[in-house]
Design a protein around this motif. Sequence first.
Motif, mmCIF file in Angstrom:
data_model
loop_
_atom_site.group_PDB
_atom_site.id
_atom_site.type_symbol
_atom_site.label_atom_id
_atom_site.label_comp_id
_atom_site.label_asym_id
_atom_site.label_seq_id
_atom_site.Cartn_x
_atom_site.Cartn_y
_atom_site.Cartn_z
ATOM 1 N N THR A 1 -32.366 -19.643 16.856
ATOM 2 C CA THR A 1 -31.391 -20.733 17.087
ATOM 3 C C THR A 1 -30.545 -20.967 15.835
ATOM 4 O OG1 THR A 1 -33.116 -22.348 16.532
ATOM 5 C CG2 THR A 1 -32.761 -21.885 18.859
ATOM 6 N N GLY A 2 -31.161 -20.819 14.670
ATOM 7 C CA GLY A 2 -30.416 -20.988 13.430
ATOM 8 C C GLY A 2 -29.362 -19.919 13.220
ATOM 9 N N LYS A 3 -29.523 -18.789 13.900
ATOM 10 C CA LYS A 3 -28.571 -17.686 13.757
ATOM 11 C C LYS A 3 -27.687 -17.522 15.000
ATOM 12 C CE LYS A 3 -31.590 -15.269 10.509
ATOM 13 N NZ LYS A 3 -32.566 -14.165 10.299
ATOM 14 N N GLY A 4 -27.677 -18.562 15.859
ATOM 15 C CA GLY A 4 -26.698 -18.588 16.942
ATOM 16 C C GLY A 4 -27.208 -18.282 18.332
ATOM 17 N N ALA A 5 -28.497 -18.080 18.515
ATOM 18 C CA ALA A 5 -29.014 -17.792 19.852
ATOM 19 C C ALA A 5 -29.029 -19.048 20.712
ATOM 20 C CB ALA A 5 -30.427 -17.214 19.760
ATOM 21 N N THR A 6 -28.886 -18.847 22.018
ATOM 22 C CA THR A 6 -29.042 -19.920 22.991
ATOM 23 C C THR A 6 -30.419 -19.777 23.622
ATOM 24 O OG1 THR A 6 -26.673 -19.919 23.476
ATOM 25 C CG2 THR A 6 -28.132 -20.946 25.106
ATOM 26 N N VAL A 7 -31.234 -20.827 23.550
ATOM 27 C CA VAL A 7 -32.598 -20.787 24.079
ATOM 28 C C VAL A 7 -32.671 -21.619 25.348
ATOM 29 C CG1 VAL A 7 -35.025 -21.324 23.650
ATOM 30 C CG2 VAL A 7 -33.591 -20.436 21.797
ATOM 31 N N ILE A 8 -33.115 -20.973 26.427
ATOM 32 C CA ILE A 8 -33.320 -21.678 27.695
ATOM 33 C C ILE A 8 -34.829 -21.779 27.904
ATOM 34 C CG2 ILE A 8 -32.929 -21.632 30.190
ATOM 35 C CD1 ILE A 8 -30.462 -19.865 29.624
ATOM 36 N N THR A 9 -35.364 -22.974 27.743
ATOM 37 C CA THR A 9 -36.801 -23.187 27.901
ATOM 38 C C THR A 9 -37.096 -23.537 29.353
ATOM 39 O OG1 THR A 9 -36.964 -23.965 25.628
ATOM 40 C CG2 THR A 9 -38.808 -24.475 27.075
ATOM 41 N N LEU A 10 -38.066 -22.831 29.938
ATOM 42 C CA LEU A 10 -38.309 -22.971 31.371
ATOM 43 C C LEU A 10 -39.194 -24.162 31.721
ATOM 44 C CD1 LEU A 10 -38.746 -19.237 32.441
ATOM 45 C CD2 LEU A 10 -36.673 -20.530 31.912
ATOM 46 N N TYR A 11 -39.767 -24.815 30.715
ATOM 47 C CA TYR A 11 -40.577 -26.015 30.929
ATOM 48 C C TYR A 11 -40.191 -27.033 29.861
ATOM 49 C CZ TYR A 11 -43.345 -22.844 33.814
ATOM 50 O OH TYR A 11 -43.736 -21.937 34.769
ATOM 51 N N GLU A 12 -40.374 -28.287 30.169
ATOM 52 C CA GLU A 12 -39.929 -29.330 29.246
ATOM 53 C C GLU A 12 -40.686 -29.275 27.927
ATOM 54 O OE1 GLU A 12 -39.937 -33.199 30.904
ATOM 55 O OE2 GLU A 12 -38.487 -32.721 32.477
ATOM 56 N N GLN A 13 -41.984 -29.019 27.981
ATOM 57 C CA GLN A 13 -42.779 -28.970 26.756
ATOM 58 C C GLN A 13 -44.039 -28.158 26.985
ATOM 59 O OE1 GLN A 13 -43.679 -33.074 25.948
ATOM 60 N NE2 GLN A 13 -45.319 -33.170 27.453
ATOM 61 N N GLY A 14 -44.651 -27.745 25.873
ATOM 62 C CA GLY A 14 -45.895 -27.012 25.958
ATOM 63 C C GLY A 14 -47.086 -27.957 26.005
ATOM 64 N N GLN A 15 -48.266 -27.378 25.953
ATOM 65 C CA GLN A 15 -49.492 -28.169 25.949
ATOM 66 C C GLN A 15 -50.485 -27.473 25.021
ATOM 67 O OE1 GLN A 15 -52.085 -28.012 29.366
ATOM 68 N NE2 GLN A 15 -52.571 -30.186 29.209
ATOM 69 N N ALA A 16 -50.726 -28.107 23.866
ATOM 70 C CA ALA A 16 -51.601 -27.507 22.864
ATOM 71 C C ALA A 16 -51.097 -26.093 22.540
ATOM 72 C CB ALA A 16 -53.050 -27.516 23.330
ATOM 73 N N GLN A 17 -51.939 -25.054 22.762
ATOM 74 C CA GLN A 17 -51.515 -23.685 22.467
ATOM 75 C C GLN A 17 -50.866 -22.994 23.667
ATOM 76 O OE1 GLN A 17 -55.172 -23.235 19.342
ATOM 77 N NE2 GLN A 17 -54.777 -21.468 20.608
ATOM 78 N N ARG A 18 -50.605 -23.751 24.731
ATOM 79 C CA ARG A 18 -49.891 -23.195 25.877
ATOM 80 C C ARG A 18 -48.390 -23.355 25.612
ATOM 81 N NH1 ARG A 18 -53.372 -24.949 31.237
ATOM 82 N NH2 ARG A 18 -55.415 -25.029 30.239
ATOM 83 N N MET A 19 -47.785 -22.258 25.231
ATOM 84 C CA MET A 19 -46.372 -22.280 24.840
ATOM 85 C C MET A 19 -45.504 -22.049 26.066
ATOM 86 S SD MET A 19 -44.536 -19.864 22.000
ATOM 87 C CE MET A 19 -42.966 -20.354 21.272
ATOM 88 N N PRO A 20 -44.465 -22.846 26.263
ATOM 89 C CA PRO A 20 -43.602 -22.641 27.439
ATOM 90 C C PRO A 20 -42.795 -21.361 27.327
ATOM 91 C CG PRO A 20 -42.720 -24.369 26.023
ATOM 92 C CD PRO A 20 -44.063 -24.028 25.475
ATOM 93 N N PHE A 21 -42.515 -20.744 28.469
ATOM 94 C CA PHE A 21 -41.698 -19.542 28.510
ATOM 95 C C PHE A 21 -40.242 -19.898 28.219
ATOM 96 C CE2 PHE A 21 -45.327 -18.474 31.182
ATOM 97 C CZ PHE A 21 -45.703 -17.274 30.610
ATOM 98 N N SER A 22 -39.580 -18.996 27.509
ATOM 99 C CA SER A 22 -38.175 -19.215 27.158
ATOM 100 C C SER A 22 -37.398 -17.920 27.310
ATOM 101 C CB SER A 22 -38.040 -19.713 25.710
ATOM 102 O OG SER A 22 -38.676 -20.964 25.536
ATOM 103 N N VAL A 23 -36.116 -18.058 27.640
ATOM 104 C CA VAL A 23 -35.166 -16.952 27.652
ATOM 105 C C VAL A 23 -34.205 -17.163 26.491
ATOM 106 C CG1 VAL A 23 -33.320 -15.821 28.944
ATOM 107 C CG2 VAL A 23 -35.342 -16.663 30.147
ATOM 108 N N LEU A 24 -33.886 -16.088 25.766
ATOM 109 C CA LEU A 24 -32.971 -16.179 24.634
ATOM 110 C C LEU A 24 -31.718 -15.368 24.928
ATOM 111 C CD1 LEU A 24 -35.994 -16.493 23.440
ATOM 112 C CD2 LEU A 24 -34.890 -16.124 21.236
#
Length: 469
Positions: free
Chosen positions: A309-332
């Motif tokens: 994101t700092g270098k200009g990517a657009t991140v589309i996160t498929l879930y509002e937030q994660g849960q502990a070590q369950r990281m939400p899926f994202s498209v860049l």
Amino acid sequence: MPDATPPDSKLEQCFALQRQAFAANPMPTAAQRSQWLKSLGELLNEHRQALIEAISHDFSHRSADETLLAELLPSLLGIRDARKKLKRWMKPSRRHVGLVFQPASARVEYQPLGVVGVIVPWNYPLFLAIGPLIGALAAGNRVMLKLSEATPTTGELLKRLFAQVFPEDLVAVVLGEADVGIAFSRLPFDHLLFTGATSIGRHVMRAAAENLTPVTLELGGKSPAIVSHDVPLKDAAERIAFGKTLNAGQTCIAPDYVLVPQDRADDFVEAYKQAVQGFYPTLADNPDYTAIINQRQLARLNHYLSDATGKGATVITLYEQGQAQRMPFSVLLDVNDDMLVMQDEIFGPLLPVVPYNHIDEAFAYINQRPRPLALYYFGYNKAEQKQVLERTHSGGVCLNDTLLHAAQDDLPFGGIGPSGMGHYHGREGFLTFSHAKSVLIKQRFNAARLVYPPYGKFLQRLVYKLFLR
């Protein structure tokens, strides 16, 4: 009182024990090898629930079905396949003897190597231990397994379970931190198989070189997926989503990034989003959703996101937030080569999408980068499928699917170049852990004496005239 024996000394003792046992039985029979494999299969079946729970504990949560599908099932199928084909694999291979060397016969005999070392990664701690073990035992070897320090519960369980059915001089499980792994790789094995990061693979190969130990390296890298101009996006997105979401993307052959036609990129992202959310309608407390193995890996993935994101990517996160070590899926989107996410193997639930206009651009993009462990193409045009196979290099290929080539018992599995060297699974695993010994057999009559010195005799000149053409 804790054992104060240095790790090097304990490893050397175990290695010496296995080397001595191999010397006492250098050519185990097919029946012995089959029994070893049978015992291994029965052990996995009997303790499947304990194995599921141990792996889940190490991950903080691992889907039970993913452990069944991706670890236990292929392990048991591999054992079954090896037992079925073992006698055929062991049978000497008859070879041709040229006319000039007659009378004689020739064959190749497949001889066990001796003591095999296997270094197991954390992402599939069961299957990536059992897969090489099947090949090594089928070939008649003794085996030492170094389990990852990142999966201590699984390691302790496997050490305890294997000790119930295998003497230490046949199969030994080694546990410990990185220093133990370093000492392990320095042992003078007859073959060493390592699965893990390319950076660590270089160190393993360097250590093995000191003993001239042959190595098989299964490394990974950035495995691309190509979406064609005319494939139904629902088909491609769903299959890519399965390959990317299994084990939360912590798979060496997971699709690392997707090459999509420029005019289909937005529609692909939407189709991928629907596929992922169809698999996992919710993230929180979902038993099907696997966590990132530990905080270190989670921090690495979050660093990739912030760097992108700092270098200009657009991140589309498929879930509002994660849960502990369950990281939400994202498209860049809008990614470039300056971003860490496009330099390193991702090994997590982040999917960069790279647009292209013509299929030649996709091939060029792949071929300008290190050769990957896997490559995936989605499209039903057979001419373009043929181009994919001929114009790209990768360890393995799936046309219109992901991951499943690695589960085929009759297909070799391995990388090429930076993604690895050598292969195993099925017959190729048996051959990797065997020495193909050339045997030429002659009996009483010796026609070769006709060409012995002194040279210049009539028969020698005749041989030259007939065969040097």
